[in-house]
Design a protein around this motif. Structure first.
Motif, PDB file in Angstrom:
ATOM      1  N   PHE A  21       1.005  -0.945   0.193  1.00 17.91           N
ATOM      2  CA  PHE A  21      -0.448   0.024   0.341  1.00 17.91           C
ATOM      3  C   PHE A  21       0.985   1.332  -0.249  1.00 17.91           C
ATOM      4  N   TYR A  22       1.990   1.185   0.775  1.00 21.05           N
ATOM      5  CA  TYR A  22       3.072   2.318   0.181  1.00 21.05           C
ATOM      6  C   TYR A  22       3.206   2.891  -0.354  1.00 21.05           C
ATOM      7  N   ALA A  23       4.032   1.553  -1.403  1.00 21.45           N
ATOM      8  CA  ALA A  23       4.962   1.586  -2.180  1.00 21.45           C
ATOM      9  C   ALA A  23       3.683   2.014  -4.050  1.00 21.45           C
ATOM     10  N   ALA A  24       2.740   1.500  -3.451  1.00 23.01           N
ATOM     11  CA  ALA A  24       1.512   2.043  -4.300  1.00 23.01           C
ATOM     12  C   ALA A  24       0.545   3.173  -4.363  1.00 23.01           C
ATOM     13  N   THR A  25       0.896   4.176  -3.050  1.00 20.10           N
ATOM     14  CA  THR A  25       0.463   5.183  -3.253  1.00 20.10           C
ATOM     15  C   THR A  25       1.553   5.786  -3.546  1.00 20.10           C
ATOM     16  N   PHE A  26       3.061   5.583  -3.483  1.00 21.77           N
ATOM     17  CA  PHE A  26       4.361   6.608  -3.825  1.00 21.77           C
ATOM     18  C   PHE A  26       4.268   6.256  -4.984  1.00 21.77           C
ATOM     19  N   LEU A  27       3.913   5.347  -5.949  1.00 18.97           N
ATOM     20  CA  LEU A  27       3.840   4.989  -7.530  1.00 18.97           C
ATOM     21  C   LEU A  27       3.228   6.336  -8.063  1.00 18.97           C
ATOM     22  N   HIS A  28       1.379   6.402  -6.717  1.00 17.42           N
ATOM     23  CA  HIS A  28       0.471   7.337  -7.550  1.00 17.42           C
ATOM     24  C   HIS A  28       0.517   8.740  -7.338  1.00 17.42           C
ATOM     25  N   LEU A  29       1.989   9.034  -6.622  1.00 13.14           N
ATOM     26  CA  LEU A  29       1.841  10.467  -5.884  1.00 13.14           C
ATOM     27  C   LEU A  29       3.463  10.787  -6.948  1.00 13.14           C
ATOM     28  N   ALA A  30       3.661   9.753  -7.647  1.00 11.51           N
ATOM     29  CA  ALA A  30       5.315  10.166  -8.773  1.00 11.51           C
ATOM     30  C   ALA A  30       4.414  10.413 -10.423  1.00 11.51           C
ATOM     31  N   HIS A  31       3.060   9.570 -10.104  1.00 10.91           N
ATOM     32  CA  HIS A  31       2.732   9.585 -11.457  1.00 10.91           C
ATOM     33  C   HIS A  31       1.724  11.248 -11.651  1.00 10.91           C
ATOM     34  N   VAL A  32       1.182  11.111 -10.894  1.00  7.58           N
ATOM     35  CA  VAL A  32       0.519  12.498 -10.694  1.00  7.58           C
ATOM     36  C   VAL A  32       1.155  14.054 -10.544  1.00  7.58           C
ATOM     37  N   TRP A  33       2.422  13.631  -9.736  1.00 12.11           N
ATOM     38  CA  TRP A  33       3.251  14.668  -9.920  1.00 12.11           C
ATOM     39  C   TRP A  33       4.060  14.827 -11.282  1.00 12.11           C
ATOM     40  N   ARG A  34       4.822  14.043 -12.019  1.00 10.81           N
ATOM     41  CA  ARG A  34       5.420  13.743 -13.144  1.00 10.81           C
ATOM     42  C   ARG A  34       4.437  14.747 -14.415  1.00 10.81           C
ATOM     43  N   THR A  35       2.740  13.496 -14.732  1.00  7.01           N
ATOM     44  CA  THR A  35       1.910  14.341 -15.996  1.00  7.01           C
ATOM     45  C   THR A  35       1.247  15.261 -15.646  1.00  7.01           C
ATOM     46  N   GLN A  36       1.414  15.835 -14.203  1.00  8.39           N
ATOM     47  CA  GLN A  36       0.439  17.560 -13.941  1.00  8.39           C
ATOM     48  C   GLN A  36       1.513  18.273 -13.774  1.00  8.39           C
ATOM     49  N   GLN A  37       2.439  18.129 -13.968  1.00  8.59           N
ATOM     50  CA  GLN A  37       3.728  18.957 -13.666  1.00  8.59           C
ATOM     51  C   GLN A  37       3.500  19.258 -12.261  1.00  8.59           C
ATOM     52  N   LYS A  38       4.083  19.286 -11.183  1.00  8.44           N
ATOM     53  CA  LYS A  38       3.766  19.551  -9.521  1.00  8.44           C
ATOM     54  C   LYS A  38       4.653  20.039  -9.505  1.00  8.44           C
ATOM     55  N   THR A  39       5.225  20.909  -8.890  1.00  8.99           N
ATOM     56  CA  THR A  39       6.334  21.568  -7.534  1.00  8.99           C
ATOM     57  C   THR A  39       5.896  21.466  -6.147  1.00  8.99           C
TER      58      THR A  39
END
Length: 364
Positions: A270-288
């Motif tokens: 669950f921890y790894a999956a949540t981190f993966l989703h954060l990275a996806h959002v961060w990268r695709t939505q150009q978060k800073t």
């Protein structure tokens, strides 16, 4: 030491005699070996751009020098920081030591009253099976434990995380500015573990020591060092561990734990999956970094509401990574070890892989 060796045994025309003597003085307490004595002698009679045969002869001896412990100066052994430590070995340490003082602090589940309690009873997730509650309590107890730099196992966990993320072969000090490079806020990682305790470090250890998630961890780490989208990797990981702790206490993970008949592997995934989703959002939505608070808030809501969806996405992503690894290995066997790498065989970035429609929907 490796950097010092390159500086001293490589081109010396850009280094002053004073600098060389200063370096030798600083490391003389670490190991009293003949190579240091030879280098000191060389520095005392130093001529720019000239290296004596004595130094060249001792270069070979340098390669045999054991890892040095930064804080104690002792050689590495299996009982001290120096050797990599697996997640199972670190977990076993906490399973065997006395944690009774920490266990008293835990609150295994959220206390609900009134309508909230009735709603949870009628529509909420199932309760965790009785036989799994001891394992759940262990997870929550570890989250109450702090980092103790005097404990060799704690030190090995830190050193392993550092080496796996940076690729370093040498130990580093357990306190220092180099921890900021990994995404801690200061020189002492212990100060960033509030609310997650040592569980935050165990989660990082799991991420870098599990062969299925190591590539993912390294890619997220590279994303965290992006010149525009950078974020503090380890600090973000601690926040995700906090989300996992809350999801466990609010019984959001009970259904999956009951299904698998285990708790720790479910919490890790669950921890790894949540981190993966954060990275996806961060990268695709150009978060800073300025978006981090909002991203974490939305992530916590999603993670508690749809844990199974996150876990399925992780499974799909890791299956895709395994297929690409197998394809690359097969191509190398067919073409030979000297064959040039094809652009078609390179790994895609984290979260670039879209799952098959039969395996779930990619989170957006």
């Amino acid at each position: 030491m490796d950097r010092l060796k390159v500086c001293l045994l490589g081109p010396l025309h850009h280094v002053t005699r004073t600098t060389v003597l200063s370096w030798l003085s600083e490391i003389s307490a670490l190991k009293n070996c003949s190579v240091l004595r030879a280098l000191t002698a060389e520095a005392n009679g130093w001529v720019p751009g000239v290296v004596s045969t004595e130094v060249l002869r001792t270069q070979e001896e340098w390669e045999a020098v054991d890892n040095i412990q930064p804080e104690t100066g002792s050689q590495a052994s299996s009982d001290q920081p120096g050797q990599l430590i697996s997640f199972s070995e670190a977990l076993q340490h906490f399973q065997t030591v006395d944690l009774s003082s920490f266990k008293k602090r835990i609150q295994p589940t959220i206390r609900r009253t009134g309508l909230a309690a009735l709603r949870h009873c009628l529509f909420g997730p199932p309760k965790l099976h009785q036989g799994l509650r001891e394992e759940r309590d262990l997870v929550l107890t570890i989250a109450q434990c702090g980092l103790d730099s005097r404990d060799p196992v704690h030190g090995r966990v830190l050193q392993t995380i550092y080496k796996k993320l940076t690729g370093s072969k040498f130990d580093c000090a357990l306190h220092g500015d180099h921890w900021e490079d990994l995404g801690f806020q200061g020189a002492n990682p212990a100060t960033d573990l509030r609310g997650a305790g040592f569980l935050a470090l165990l989660h990082l250890l799991y991420l870098v020591m599990d062969s299925n998630t190591l590539l993912m961890a390294q890619e997220i780490f590279r994303l965290s060092r992006h010149h525009i989208q950078q974020f503090p990797f380890c600090l973000m990981s601690v926040n995700i561990t906090r989300i996992a702790i809350q999801a466990l206490r609010e019984e959001c993970l009970s259904r999956e734990c009951n299904r698998q008949q285990r708790v720790i592997p479910v919490v890790n995934s669950f921890y790894a999956a949540t981190f993966l989703h954060l990275a996806h959002v961060w990268r695709t939505q150009q978060k800073t970094i300025s978006d981090s608070g909002f991203v974490l808030k939305d992530l916590e809501v999603l993670a508690k509401k749809s844990p199974r969806r996150l876990l399925k996405t992780l499974e799909t992503y890791l299956a895709g990574v395994s297929k690409r690894q197998a394809s690359l290995l097969g191509a190398q066997k067919c073409c030979g070890p000297q064959a040039p790498h094809s652009k078609d065989l390179t790994f895609t970035g984290v979260c670039d892989l879209l799952p098959d429609s039969s395996e779930g929907t990619w989170l957006s």
